[in-house]
Write a protein that holds these residues in place. Structure first.
Motif, PDB file in Angstrom:
ATOM      1  N   LYS A   2      51.954 -16.814  70.896  1.00  0.00           N
ATOM      2  CA  LYS A   2      51.976 -18.241  70.621  1.00  0.00           C
ATOM      3  C   LYS A   2      53.362 -18.653  70.128  1.00  0.00           C
ATOM      4  CE  LYS A   2      47.122 -18.387  69.509  1.00  0.00           C
ATOM      5  NZ  LYS A   2      46.099 -18.677  68.533  1.00  0.00           N
ATOM      6  N   LYS A   3      53.583 -19.927  70.119  1.00  0.00           N
ATOM      7  CA  LYS A   3      54.872 -20.473  69.693  1.00  0.00           C
ATOM      8  C   LYS A   3      55.183 -20.072  68.250  1.00  0.00           C
ATOM      9  CE  LYS A   3      57.408 -24.785  69.409  1.00  0.00           C
ATOM     10  NZ  LYS A   3      57.377 -26.229  69.615  1.00  0.00           N
ATOM     11  N   ARG A   4      54.163 -20.031  67.409  1.00  0.00           N
ATOM     12  CA  ARG A   4      54.333 -19.647  66.017  1.00  0.00           C
ATOM     13  C   ARG A   4      54.855 -18.211  65.895  1.00  0.00           C
ATOM     14  NH1 ARG A   4      49.039 -19.209  62.802  1.00  0.00           N
ATOM     15  NH2 ARG A   4      49.185 -17.153  63.705  1.00  0.00           N
ATOM     16  N   ASP A   5      54.382 -17.309  66.756  1.00  0.00           N
ATOM     17  CA  ASP A   5      54.843 -15.924  66.744  1.00  0.00           C
ATOM     18  C   ASP A   5      56.327 -15.825  67.070  1.00  0.00           C
ATOM     19  OD1 ASP A   5      52.262 -15.122  66.144  1.00  0.00           O
ATOM     20  OD2 ASP A   5      51.738 -14.742  68.241  1.00  0.00           O
ATOM     21  N   TYR A   6      56.763 -16.582  68.047  1.00  0.00           N
ATOM     22  CA  TYR A   6      58.180 -16.594  68.397  1.00  0.00           C
ATOM     23  C   TYR A   6      59.039 -17.131  67.249  1.00  0.00           C
ATOM     24  CZ  TYR A   6      57.081 -15.489  73.242  1.00  0.00           C
ATOM     25  OH  TYR A   6      56.648 -14.873  74.382  1.00  0.00           O
ATOM     26  N   ILE A   7      58.539 -18.130  66.557  1.00  0.00           N
ATOM     27  CA  ILE A   7      59.283 -18.692  65.423  1.00  0.00           C
ATOM     28  C   ILE A   7      59.392 -17.672  64.301  1.00  0.00           C
ATOM     29  CG2 ILE A   7      59.196 -20.461  63.604  1.00  0.00           C
ATOM     30  CD1 ILE A   7      57.992 -22.356  65.717  1.00  0.00           C
TER      31      ILE A   7
END
Length: 154
Positions: A2-7
């Protein structure tokens, strides 16, 4: 992912990168005396101010460290052989240390352990992390002044 993981991963890499830059470029001032330790005993002391060195016999074998020729065309001026703690086929492996007076640097030139971790550090001038070969229990650190053995005077 998810986008949160990349952040989160990007943020961690950013923090680690900043810490690495801080330690490498803004760490403690480099010293002029390098000590080569084997199993917590100083075996070679190198003073870059007057281009001198002092050898201390190893406790595991009094015949080491040995003076040897440096690798040609790689900048080394003086080279030594010490015995490491890693045992291969019943014998302790050898660790080759080189000194370059012009660069005021020292390195683990060759290590007879399987992964050659200390060799990958290359020339070490006191900045950044110290040169270490864990299997051989050899590490190199720089200090600013020679230790006279006195902790304090009363």
């Amino acid at each position: 992912m998810k986008k949160r993981d990349y952040i989160i991963i990007g943020g961690l890499l950013f923090v680690v990168g900043i810490l690495y830059i801080w330690v490498t470029f803004f760490g403690a001032p480099t010293g002029s005396i390098a000590y080569v330790y084997q199993d917590n005993d100083v075996v070679i002391s190198v003073n870059f101010d007057d281009n001198s060195y002092e050898l201390t016999p190893q406790t595991i074998d009094n015949n080491y460290p040995l003076l040897t020729d440096p690798v040609p065309n790689e900048g080394g001026d003086v080279a030594f052989i010490i015995k490491g703690a890693y045992i291969h086929e019943g014998e302790r492996t050898l660790v080759y240390i080189e000194i370059d007076w012009d660069k005021k640097a020292i390195r683990i030139q060759k290590d007879e352990t399987p992964r050659q971790i200390g060799v990958r550090r290359n020339w070490y001038d006191g900045t950044g992390l110290p040169a270490v070969s864990l299997p051989s229990k050899v590490f190199i650190v720089f200090e600013t002044v020679e230790d006279d053995g006195i902790d304090g005077v009363v």
